[in-house]
Design a protein around this motif. Structure first.
Motif, short mmCIF file in Angstrom:
data_model
loop_
_atom_site.label_atom_id
_atom_site.label_comp_id
_atom_site.label_asym_id
_atom_site.label_seq_id
_atom_site.Cartn_x
_atom_site.Cartn_y
_atom_site.Cartn_z
N ARG B 53 0.83 -1.20 0.00
CA ARG B 53 0.00 0.00 0.00
C ARG B 53 0.87 1.26 0.00
N ALA B 54 1.94 1.23 0.81
CA ALA B 54 2.84 2.39 0.85
C ALA B 54 3.44 2.66 -0.53
N GLY B 55 3.61 1.60 -1.32
CA GLY B 55 4.17 1.74 -2.66
C GLY B 55 3.31 2.62 -3.56
N ILE B 56 2.01 2.62 -3.35
CA ILE B 56 1.11 3.50 -4.12
C ILE B 56 1.51 4.96 -3.90
N PHE B 57 1.69 5.32 -2.64
CA PHE B 57 1.97 6.72 -2.30
C PHE B 57 3.39 7.10 -2.70
N LEU B 58 4.28 6.11 -2.61
CA LEU B 58 5.66 6.35 -3.04
C LEU B 58 5.68 6.69 -4.53
N ALA B 59 4.87 5.99 -5.31
CA ALA B 59 4.82 6.25 -6.75
C ALA B 59 4.26 7.65 -7.02
N LEU B 60 3.23 8.05 -6.26
CA LEU B 60 2.66 9.39 -6.43
C LEU B 60 3.68 10.45 -6.05
N LEU B 61 4.35 10.20 -4.93
CA LEU B 61 5.35 11.16 -4.44
C LEU B 61 6.51 11.27 -5.42
N ASP B 62 6.82 10.17 -6.07
CA ASP B 62 7.97 10.10 -6.95
C ASP B 62 7.94 11.16 -8.04
N GLU B 63 6.76 11.42 -8.58
CA GLU B 63 6.67 12.42 -9.66
C GLU B 63 6.97 13.82 -9.13
N GLU B 64 6.43 14.14 -7.96
CA GLU B 64 6.71 15.45 -7.35
C GLU B 64 8.19 15.54 -7.01
N GLU B 65 8.71 14.43 -6.52
CA GLU B 65 10.12 14.37 -6.11
C GLU B 65 11.03 14.67 -7.31
N THR B 66 10.68 14.12 -8.45
CA THR B 66 11.49 14.35 -9.66
C THR B 66 11.55 15.84 -10.00
N LEU B 67 10.41 16.51 -9.92
CA LEU B 67 10.38 17.96 -10.18
C LEU B 67 11.26 18.70 -9.19
N PHE B 68 11.18 18.29 -7.92
CA PHE B 68 11.99 18.94 -6.89
C PHE B 68 13.48 18.76 -7.18
N GLN B 69 13.86 17.53 -7.49
CA GLN B 69 15.27 17.26 -7.74
C GLN B 69 15.80 18.04 -8.94
N GLN B 70 14.91 18.25 -9.94
CA GLN B 70 15.33 19.04 -11.11
C GLN B 70 15.69 20.46 -10.71
N GLN B 71 14.94 21.01 -9.76
CA GLN B 71 15.26 22.36 -9.27
C GLN B 71 16.66 22.40 -8.67
N VAL B 72 17.00 21.34 -7.94
CA VAL B 72 18.32 21.30 -7.29
C VAL B 72 19.43 21.10 -8.34
N MET B 73 19.15 20.24 -9.30
CA MET B 73 20.18 19.89 -10.28
C MET B 73 20.42 21.01 -11.29
N SER B 74 19.35 21.70 -11.69
CA SER B 74 19.52 22.64 -12.80
C SER B 74 18.63 23.88 -12.70
N GLY B 75 18.03 24.12 -11.53
CA GLY B 75 17.23 25.33 -11.34
C GLY B 75 18.14 26.52 -11.04
#
Lengths: 190, 190
Positions: B53-75
């Protein structure tokens, strides 16, 4: 009064049985139902006493925790009173890490999945906040920084590592985290 | 190839339905069975995709997380590249706290009660370790200290606080933790 005495006896009995079950079966296989069965008490009694399955382990941990806190409050320095505050913070970190690794199974089982980790009012937060206030009586001594330091100290063992008690050498894990904790504390209080 | 395309479509479909269910029902009421029902897929498919069940939320969070990491890497700096490392660490802490408070419900639901918190290989640990190495290339830059700092940063929101999103003013929580994080980082790297 009779009722209160019964409750105290029930509690002591339940804690004894729970401790035995953890030793025999491992924490993973201790359940509310299993504990009630083995203790010869109703499930309602177990539920009222511990609230949740995690509450069983919290109660077991609580006794060990009391002994630990006594060392901090009145044991020999540098963990106990009498040493400079930074030294006590360093000693507190090492002792706490040893405690958590020794009791990892109970400490992790006591984490209730439905509840936040109770660091917000833990004895660790109390001690770290107090020692931080003595060691560097300025902005660093805020309750928020104390909470962050407790997270830095307890988080890796409690939350992040895969079963440090199964690591090839738990003492290396403790030594590594304790050395790093010392760097952290000494720099914060410098 | 056909099978792989089906799998990708199933995944996108499941994530869309899960996102809708979280919005409508709240994360607490999203279950594996409910998700399979609503998505019109077998429970086995949902299980294979998310594991728990936690995997469902991890997958949802993952997309937001990717956007966040992009800010750190190249924002833009100071969160992105171009600012001094200590400033980037401070900015990373503030942005991360804002991210965690904004996504607290998902982030907490993604914590699998049976598993350690996956900070050990999180992008946060990667960034903090890297910036710490740039900011103070000495003993403080160890992986262990980086792990402790990630615990100090993420622990209070993820693990200790009672639902910061329900706090009278979540922005005060963020401001308070971010200020304290700045003290911590500047002292460690001084």
């Amino acid at each position: 009064m009779q009722e209160r005495a019964d409750a105290a006896r029930n509690r002591a009995h339940l804690i004894g049985v729970a401790r035995q079950m953890v030793a025999e079966l491992g924490a993973d296989r201790v359940t509310m139902d299993g504990l009630a069965d083995r203790a010869g008490l109703g499930k309602g009694t177990v539920f009222r006493r511990f609230g949740t399955r995690a509450g069983i382990f919290l109660a077991l941990l609580d006794e060990e925790e009391t002994l630990f806190q006594q060392q901090v409050m009145s044991g020999p320095p540098p963990l106990g009173p009498g040493a400079p505050a930074v030294e006590r913070l360093v000693a507190f970190g090492r002792a706490r890490l040893e405690f958590l690794v020794e009791h990892t199974v109970l400490a992790r089982a006591a984490l209730d999945p439905g509840q936040p980790v109770p660091a917000g009012d833990s004895p660790s937060l109390f001690h770290v906040h107090m020692l931080l206030g003595e060691a560097c009586p300025d902005e660093a001594a805020s309750g928020t920084l104390a909470l962050q330091l407790v997270a830095a100290l307890e988080g890796p063992v409690l939350l992040y590592l895969r079963a440090p008690e199964d690591a090839p050498d738990p003492q290396t894990v403790v030594a590594d985290l304790a050395a790093s904790w010392q760097v952290l504390v000494e720099r914060v209080c410098d």
